[in-house]
Write a protein that holds these residues in place. Structure first.
Motif, mmCIF file in Angstrom:
data_model
loop_
_atom_site.group_PDB
_atom_site.id
_atom_site.type_symbol
_atom_site.label_atom_id
_atom_site.label_comp_id
_atom_site.label_asym_id
_atom_site.label_seq_id
_atom_site.Cartn_x
_atom_site.Cartn_y
_atom_site.Cartn_z
ATOM 1 N N HIS A 11 19.090 -15.651 -3.756
ATOM 2 C CA HIS A 11 19.793 -14.507 -4.267
ATOM 3 C C HIS A 11 18.650 -13.664 -4.302
ATOM 4 C CE1 HIS A 11 22.757 -12.804 -7.647
ATOM 5 N NE2 HIS A 11 22.918 -12.254 -6.534
ATOM 6 N N LEU A 12 18.851 -12.461 -3.556
ATOM 7 C CA LEU A 12 17.867 -11.470 -2.964
ATOM 8 C C LEU A 12 17.945 -9.971 -3.356
ATOM 9 C CD1 LEU A 12 17.622 -12.735 0.640
ATOM 10 C CD2 LEU A 12 15.917 -13.545 -1.103
ATOM 11 N N ARG A 13 16.793 -9.341 -3.668
ATOM 12 C CA ARG A 13 16.801 -7.887 -3.991
ATOM 13 C C ARG A 13 17.329 -7.064 -2.937
ATOM 14 N NH1 ARG A 13 11.317 -8.025 -7.196
ATOM 15 N NH2 ARG A 13 10.759 -8.881 -5.141
ATOM 16 N N ASP A 14 16.874 -7.158 -1.677
ATOM 17 C CA ASP A 14 16.875 -6.688 -0.533
ATOM 18 C C ASP A 14 17.538 -7.495 0.591
ATOM 19 O OD1 ASP A 14 16.509 -5.044 1.853
ATOM 20 O OD2 ASP A 14 14.941 -3.704 0.852
ATOM 21 N N PRO A 59 22.859 -10.936 -1.278
ATOM 22 C CA PRO A 59 22.130 -9.922 -1.789
ATOM 23 C C PRO A 59 22.516 -9.497 -3.562
ATOM 24 C CG PRO A 59 24.115 -9.266 -0.895
ATOM 25 C CD PRO A 59 23.929 -10.591 -0.632
ATOM 26 N N GLY A 60 21.578 -8.645 -4.211
ATOM 27 C CA GLY A 60 21.916 -8.447 -5.622
ATOM 28 C C GLY A 60 21.059 -9.121 -6.573
ATOM 29 N N GLY A 61 20.203 -9.844 -6.103
ATOM 30 C CA GLY A 61 19.320 -10.919 -7.061
ATOM 31 C C GLY A 61 18.219 -10.167 -7.653
ATOM 32 N N PRO A 62 17.599 -10.628 -8.730
ATOM 33 C CA PRO A 62 16.599 -10.237 -9.804
ATOM 34 C C PRO A 62 15.025 -10.300 -8.859
ATOM 35 C CG PRO A 62 17.052 -12.271 -10.161
ATOM 36 C CD PRO A 62 18.120 -11.895 -9.229
ATOM 37 N N GLY A 63 15.136 -10.757 -7.860
ATOM 38 C CA GLY A 63 13.613 -10.954 -7.306
ATOM 39 C C GLY A 63 12.891 -12.085 -7.860
ATOM 40 N N ASP A 65 9.023 -12.797 -7.608
ATOM 41 C CA ASP A 65 7.577 -12.338 -7.723
ATOM 42 C C ASP A 65 6.834 -13.425 -8.466
ATOM 43 O OD1 ASP A 65 8.132 -9.829 -6.662
ATOM 44 O OD2 ASP A 65 9.054 -9.102 -8.465
ATOM 45 N N ASP A 118 11.109 -10.871 -1.336
ATOM 46 C CA ASP A 118 11.666 -10.896 -2.804
ATOM 47 C C ASP A 118 10.405 -11.435 -3.497
ATOM 48 O OD1 ASP A 118 14.312 -10.329 -3.404
ATOM 49 O OD2 ASP A 118 14.468 -12.380 -4.426
#
Length: 144
Positions: A11-14, A59-63, A65, A118
């Protein structure tokens, strides 16, 4: 029936940056995409493994890091030390290199690490017990 791992869903930011990363750095291709309630969902696989194992990109995840001392990662096997060096060079130019190439005792082998867009770590290795053969050690090579 014995369970078999077939996919990992991320579930990805970009979504577009991640598609480019997994295509250009990891050598994966889009094998399926669909709209799911107005959201584009993409499946990516290594050539020849489309029915064995895929990444599902959502798409639409928090990332993610990851912290520098969190060594959770996806592992990709390469067929030579030179291939690891080439991935590291491409990743460094793109700003993704996290761990420069290094040699560790068997079974770790020769590897480098990159961060996907991500924040997930991705390792590229040669000389591990999975993947292509390492003629220097007689071991099989691959990812940890």
């Amino acid at each position: 029936m014995t369970p078999r791992l077939t996919h990992i869903a991320l579930h990805l930011r970009d979504l577009e940056a991640s598609i480019g990363f997994y295509r250009d750095i990891c050598g994966m291709n889009i094998v399926h995409q669909r709209e799911d309630e107005g959201t584009r969902v993409v499946w990516m696989a290594e050539p020849g493994r489309e029915t064995e194992f895929i990444f599902v990109l959502i798409p639409g995840g928090p990332g993610r890091d990851q912290a520098e001392n969190d060594f959770s990662h996806f592992g990709f096997a390469l067929d030579s030390r030179d291939a690891v060096d080439r991935v590291a060079e491409v990743a460094e130019r793109a700003g993704y290199l996290a761990w420069p190439p290094r040699q560790e005792p068997y079974p770790v082998g020769y590897y480098c690490g990159v961060r996907d867009p991500d924040g997930n770590f991705v390792e590229f290795s040669y000389g591990q017990p999975l993947g292509p053969s390492d003629p220097d050690t007689g071991s099989e090579g691959g990812a940890s």
